[in-house]
Every structure is written in structure tokens, then in C-alpha cells.
Write a protein that holds these residues in place. Structure first.
Motif, PDB file in Angstrom:
ATOM      1  N   PRO A 154      43.901  14.662  74.136  1.00 18.93           N
ATOM      2  CA  PRO A 154      42.584  14.764  73.499  1.00 18.93           C
ATOM      3  C   PRO A 154      41.493  14.124  74.355  1.00 18.93           C
ATOM      4  CG  PRO A 154      43.900  13.072  72.428  1.00 18.93           C
ATOM      5  CD  PRO A 154      44.813  13.756  73.400  1.00 18.93           C
ATOM      6  N   GLN A 155      40.290  14.665  74.229  1.00 18.66           N
ATOM      7  CA  GLN A 155      39.139  14.167  74.980  1.00 18.66           C
ATOM      8  C   GLN A 155      38.471  13.044  74.195  1.00 18.66           C
ATOM      9  OE1 GLN A 155      36.140  17.128  75.590  1.00 18.66           O
ATOM     10  NE2 GLN A 155      34.684  15.698  76.550  1.00 18.66           N
ATOM     11  N   LEU A 156      38.245  11.927  74.868  1.00 18.71           N
ATOM     12  CA  LEU A 156      37.627  10.764  74.231  1.00 18.71           C
ATOM     13  C   LEU A 156      36.124  10.990  74.114  1.00 18.71           C
ATOM     14  CD1 LEU A 156      38.461   7.906  73.214  1.00 18.71           C
ATOM     15  CD2 LEU A 156      37.792   7.044  75.454  1.00 18.71           C
ATOM     16  N   LEU A 157      35.561  10.745  72.921  1.00 14.45           N
ATOM     17  CA  LEU A 157      34.129  10.912  72.676  1.00 14.45           C
ATOM     18  C   LEU A 157      33.516   9.557  72.325  1.00 14.45           C
ATOM     19  CD1 LEU A 157      34.091  14.187  70.510  1.00 14.45           C
ATOM     20  CD2 LEU A 157      33.773  13.956  72.984  1.00 14.45           C
ATOM     21  N   GLY A 158      32.866   8.950  73.300  1.00 10.45           N
ATOM     22  CA  GLY A 158      32.164   7.700  73.042  1.00 10.45           C
ATOM     23  C   GLY A 158      33.096   6.504  72.916  1.00 10.45           C
ATOM     24  N   GLU A 159      32.494   5.396  72.465  1.00 12.00           N
ATOM     25  CA  GLU A 159      33.211   4.141  72.293  1.00 12.00           C
ATOM     26  C   GLU A 159      33.766   4.031  70.871  1.00 12.00           C
ATOM     27  OE1 GLU A 159      33.840   1.888  74.594  1.00 12.00           O
ATOM     28  OE2 GLU A 159      32.811   3.094  76.131  1.00 12.00           O
ATOM     29  N   ASP A 170      23.444 -11.348  56.820  1.00 13.15           N
ATOM     30  CA  ASP A 170      22.069 -11.045  56.427  1.00 13.15           C
ATOM     31  C   ASP A 170      21.842  -9.553  56.233  1.00 13.15           C
ATOM     32  OD1 ASP A 170      21.567 -13.734  56.595  1.00 13.15           O
ATOM     33  OD2 ASP A 170      20.854 -13.631  58.672  1.00 13.15           O
ATOM     34  N   PHE A 171      22.779  -8.722  56.662  1.00 13.55           N
ATOM     35  CA  PHE A 171      22.624  -7.276  56.561  1.00 13.55           C
ATOM     36  C   PHE A 171      23.710  -6.716  55.652  1.00 13.55           C
ATOM     37  CE2 PHE A 171      21.041  -8.649  60.674  1.00 13.55           C
ATOM     38  CZ  PHE A 171      19.781  -8.072  60.716  1.00 13.55           C
ATOM     39  N   ASP A 172      23.354  -5.637  54.964  1.00 13.88           N
ATOM     40  CA  ASP A 172      24.308  -4.972  54.085  1.00 13.88           C
ATOM     41  C   ASP A 172      25.293  -4.183  54.935  1.00 13.88           C
ATOM     42  OD1 ASP A 172      25.692  -3.772  52.079  1.00 13.88           O
ATOM     43  OD2 ASP A 172      24.116  -2.345  51.535  1.00 13.88           O
ATOM     44  N   GLN A 173      26.556  -4.600  54.920  1.00 13.65           N
ATOM     45  CA  GLN A 173      27.605  -3.917  55.670  1.00 13.65           C
ATOM     46  C   GLN A 173      28.786  -3.609  54.751  1.00 13.65           C
ATOM     47  OE1 GLN A 173      27.853  -5.139  60.036  1.00 13.65           O
ATOM     48  NE2 GLN A 173      27.317  -7.085  59.088  1.00 13.65           N
ATOM     49  N   GLY A 174      28.458  -3.253  53.501  1.00 13.13           N
ATOM     50  CA  GLY A 174      29.477  -2.918  52.528  1.00 13.13           C
ATOM     51  C   GLY A 174      29.987  -1.499  52.694  1.00 13.13           C
ATOM     52  N   PRO A 175      30.773  -1.018  51.737  1.00 12.11           N
ATOM     53  CA  PRO A 175      31.358   0.329  51.845  1.00 12.11           C
ATOM     54  C   PRO A 175      30.309   1.441  51.930  1.00 12.11           C
ATOM     55  CG  PRO A 175      32.495  -0.965  50.177  1.00 12.11           C
ATOM     56  CD  PRO A 175      31.304  -1.755  50.573  1.00 12.11           C
ATOM     57  N   GLN A 176      29.220   1.334  51.164  1.00  8.63           N
ATOM     58  CA  GLN A 176      28.207   2.385  51.200  1.00  8.63           C
ATOM     59  C   GLN A 176      27.534   2.458  52.569  1.00  8.63           C
ATOM     60  OE1 GLN A 176      27.723   4.631  48.924  1.00  8.63           O
ATOM     61  NE2 GLN A 176      29.204   3.731  47.489  1.00  8.63           N
ATOM     62  N   ALA A 177      27.251   1.304  53.153  1.00  9.58           N
ATOM     63  CA  ALA A 177      26.638   1.297  54.479  1.00  9.58           C
ATOM     64  C   ALA A 177      27.597   1.857  55.523  1.00  9.58           C
ATOM     65  CB  ALA A 177      26.213  -0.124  54.844  1.00  9.58           C
ATOM     66  N   ALA A 178      28.891   1.539  55.401  1.00 13.37           N
ATOM     67  CA  ALA A 178      29.870   2.064  56.354  1.00 13.37           C
ATOM     68  C   ALA A 178      29.951   3.586  56.271  1.00 13.37           C
ATOM     69  CB  ALA A 178      31.241   1.443  56.080  1.00 13.37           C
ATOM     70  N   ARG A 179      29.929   4.121  55.065  1.00 14.98           N
ATOM     71  CA  ARG A 179      29.999   5.579  54.927  1.00 14.98           C
ATOM     72  C   ARG A 179      28.756   6.249  55.506  1.00 14.98           C
ATOM     73  NH1 ARG A 179      31.284   9.144  49.446  1.00 14.98           N
ATOM     74  NH2 ARG A 179      31.266  11.168  50.522  1.00 14.98           N
ATOM     75  N   ALA A 180      27.590   5.628  55.299  1.00 21.11           N
ATOM     76  CA  ALA A 180      26.359   6.215  55.838  1.00 21.11           C
ATOM     77  C   ALA A 180      26.390   6.251  57.362  1.00 21.11           C
ATOM     78  CB  ALA A 180      25.153   5.424  55.343  1.00 21.11           C
ATOM     79  N   VAL A 181      26.906   5.190  57.993  1.00 18.04           N
ATOM     80  CA  VAL A 181      26.952   5.141  59.458  1.00 18.04           C
ATOM     81  C   VAL A 181      27.920   6.189  60.003  1.00 18.04           C
ATOM     82  CG1 VAL A 181      27.648   3.704  61.407  1.00 18.04           C
ATOM     83  CG2 VAL A 181      26.226   2.742  59.601  1.00 18.04           C
ATOM     84  N   LEU A 186      28.924  11.646  62.674  1.00 16.25           N
ATOM     85  CA  LEU A 186      29.411  13.024  62.695  1.00 16.25           C
ATOM     86  C   LEU A 186      28.259  14.022  62.780  1.00 16.25           C
ATOM     87  CD1 LEU A 186      32.250  12.714  60.014  1.00 16.25           C
ATOM     88  CD2 LEU A 186      32.501  12.788  62.500  1.00 16.25           C
ATOM     89  N   TYR A 187      27.164  13.734  62.076  1.00 12.55           N
ATOM     90  CA  TYR A 187      26.000  14.625  62.165  1.00 12.55           C
ATOM     91  C   TYR A 187      25.409  14.608  63.572  1.00 12.55           C
ATOM     92  CZ  TYR A 187      25.746  15.667  57.169  1.00 12.55           C
ATOM     93  OH  TYR A 187      26.010  16.140  55.897  1.00 12.55           O
ATOM     94  N   ALA A 188      25.492  13.452  64.235  1.00 12.83           N
ATOM     95  CA  ALA A 188      24.984  13.380  65.607  1.00 12.83           C
ATOM     96  C   ALA A 188      25.793  14.281  66.533  1.00 12.83           C
ATOM     97  CB  ALA A 188      25.025  11.935  66.095  1.00 12.83           C
ATOM     98  N   LEU A 227      29.369  19.438  57.246  1.00 13.48           N
ATOM     99  CA  LEU A 227      30.327  19.043  58.281  1.00 13.48           C
ATOM    100  C   LEU A 227      31.552  19.946  58.302  1.00 13.48           C
ATOM    101  CD1 LEU A 227      30.163  15.157  57.919  1.00 13.48           C
ATOM    102  CD2 LEU A 227      29.073  16.594  59.660  1.00 13.48           C
ATOM    103  N   GLY A 228      31.622  20.925  57.427  1.00  8.58           N
ATOM    104  CA  GLY A 228      32.714  21.886  57.447  1.00  8.58           C
ATOM    105  C   GLY A 228      33.950  21.387  56.711  1.00  8.58           C
ATOM    106  N   ARG A 229      35.090  21.968  57.081  1.00  5.33           N
ATOM    107  CA  ARG A 229      36.359  21.646  56.445  1.00  5.33           C
ATOM    108  C   ARG A 229      37.026  20.483  57.173  1.00  5.33           C
ATOM    109  NH1 ARG A 229      36.989  23.723  51.564  1.00  5.33           N
ATOM    110  NH2 ARG A 229      39.264  23.696  51.848  1.00  5.33           N
TER     111      ARG A 229
END
Length: 266
Positions: A154-159, A170-181, A186-188, A227-229
Motif C-alpha cells: 500500500p502507498q503511504l499517504l501523509g504522516e 485548554d482545547f476541546d479534544q473529546g470524541p466529537q472533536a476527534a470525529r470532526a478532524v 478524508l474530505y481533504a 465519502l462513499g461506501r
């Protein structure tokens, strides 16, 4: 009645020197006057003993005082505070207790994007570090790709994406924030022109934060709208620890591999 002589013989045998009858006995000799006289106690020849003074009670020794260091350790008795009821005024509304809001637990995981033929792979890295060539998890991934009819390199994509991104509260890094990132990641890929026939989600973090699914969705196809299937797979480390899962994975692969085989260039 017995005669006087025999009576005296009985009394002598019983060593009775003086006796008085209750009744006047017939044939008895008259009583002697010296036996009927009152006996006067003879005066004591020893002088009376002076009354001894009552023994004075022994003095109880006073309890020795405690040393200063012991006294310092003794807890001081303080009067218990008296609870006073707050004064209620008719104009003031009752105070409503404010419950603290519990912050969500910050998840911890590491994901890596790969490209293999017509499929995009979002893979959980069990150790948190990129795969090495001889890692058992990487060798198993190559076996899965060969079984699916895809390139086994497989081809490696990014880090790798390590969560949490920042070591700060000090920053929100909960489950909702993780899913948004992860969705933004994937959209990128879509915006860069990447197209895929199927998105493989390997491991519970990839499944949970890319599709909002859980372990009960393993080996199922998921619709991610733009994002498809996607195909939900157990993590590579879980497949190594529980090899009996591979049979069900192979059967599920037979039903979904038509998606990427139809998109391969003929």
C-alpha cells in the motif's frame, strides 16, 4: 422416775456437774444454794488496752503529669460548631445548586492513511508508530490485500494522525472533536482529487471516529454519504490475537470485493 442415786450416776457419767430441773422431781435431793446464786464475773487483772487509733488511710500517690511532648499530641477538644439556619427573606428566590459539567474523556489513538489500488485504507496503528516491513500487523495487512485482489504494497499517504493533537487541556479534544478532524482529513483527500471505490476502516478508532459506528458493525458496509461506501474491519492486532475471526472476514470479503474490482482498469 429414777432414784436420786442412779440419776447422779448418769450425770457423773455424762460429766454434768451442775444442772437444774424444769420440774420438781420426786425423790430428788434439795438444790444447793450455791448453784442457784448468780455468777459474778471476776474483775480482769490486766489493765484495759487503750483504743488504738484507726489506721490513717494511705495517701494515694498523685498521678504523674504527662510529658510536654505527649500533651502536645493530644487532640484539643473544641466545641462543635452550632449550625445556624440561614435567614430566609420572602423576596430572595431559593438558590439552585449548579452541578459541574463533566468533560468528556479524551480518546487516544493513532491512525494512518494508505492507498491500495481502488481502495483507501484508514488503519489503526497498534503501537502508535508507523509499520515496519517485518511487523506482524503489516504482514497481515499485506495478506488481506492479496486476498482482496489489491496491491499488497500500500502507498503511504501523509504522516500518522495521533490523537490528541495537543498535550493541553485548554482545547476541546473529546470524541466529537476527534470525529470532526478525521472527517476533515478524508474530505481533504477528496479535494485533492483522490477517488476510491471503497474505504477500508481497520480498527475500532477508525470505525468510531470516521463513521460513528462501533464494534457490532464489524464486517458490514456503511454509507458515509459524500465519502462513499466504507467497509468496517477489526483491527490488525485483534485479528492476530483472535485468529478465528479470519474465517468470517474472508466470507464477508467475497460479498464486497466486487466494488473495487469493477473499478480497476481493465
Amino acid at each position: 422416775m429414777i432414784e436420786e442415786s442412779r440419776r447422779r450416776a448418769y450425770l457423773s457419767a455424762m460429766q454434768v456437774d451442775c444442772w437444774l430441773p424444769r420440774l420438781s422431781l420426786p425423790f430428788a435431793a434439795p438444790s444447793r444454794p450455791d448453784c442457784l446464786a448468780e455468777v459474778v464475773a471476776a474483775p480482769s487483772l490486766t489493765p484495759p488496752r487503750p483504743a488504738s487509733a484507726a489506721p490513717a488511710p494511705s495517701a494515694v500517690p498523685a498521678e504523674p503529669a504527662l510529658p510536654g511532648e505527649v500533651l502536645a499530641r493530644l487532640p484539643l477538644r473544641r466545641p462543635a460548631p452550632v449550625a445556624r439556619a440561614p435567614l430566609e427573606t420572602p423576596d430572595s428566590p431559593p438558590e439552585v445548586p449548579v452541578e459541574p459539567v463533566a468533560r468528556p474523556v479524551t480518546p487516544r489513538f493513532t491512525l494512518q492513511l494508505y492507498r491500495a489500488g481502488a481502495c483507501l485504507l484508514l488503519v489503526e496503528l497498534p503501537t502508535g508508530e508507523p509499520f515496519q516491513r517485518r511487523d506482524p500487523s503489516y504482514l497481515l495487512l499485506k495478506d488481506l490485500l492479496r486476498a482482496a485482489g489489491l496491491p499488497d504494497s500500500p502507498q503511504l499517504l501523509g504522516e500518522p494522525l495521533r490523537w490528541p493533537l495537543l498535550n493541553s487541556r485548554d482545547f476541546d479534544q473529546g470524541p466529537q472533536a476527534a470525529r470532526a478532524v478525521i472527517e476533515d482529513l478524508l474530505y481533504a483527500q477528496r479535494e485533492r482529487g483522490e477517488q476510491w471505490a471503497c474505504l477500508w476502516l481497520l480498527g475500532l478508532p477508525a470505525l468510531r471516529y470516521a463513521a460513528g459506528a462501533d464494534s457490532q458493525d464489524y464486517l458490514r458496509e456503511l454509507d458515509l454519504a459524500q465519502l462513499g461506501r466504507a467497509w468496517a474491519l477489526p483491527g490488525l492486532e485483534l485479528l492476530i490475537d483472535e485468529p478465528q475471526r479470519k474465517a468470517a472476514l474472508w466470507q464477508a470479503m467475497q460479498g464486497v470485493q466486487a466494488r473495487w474490482r469493477d473499478d480497476e482498469p481493465g
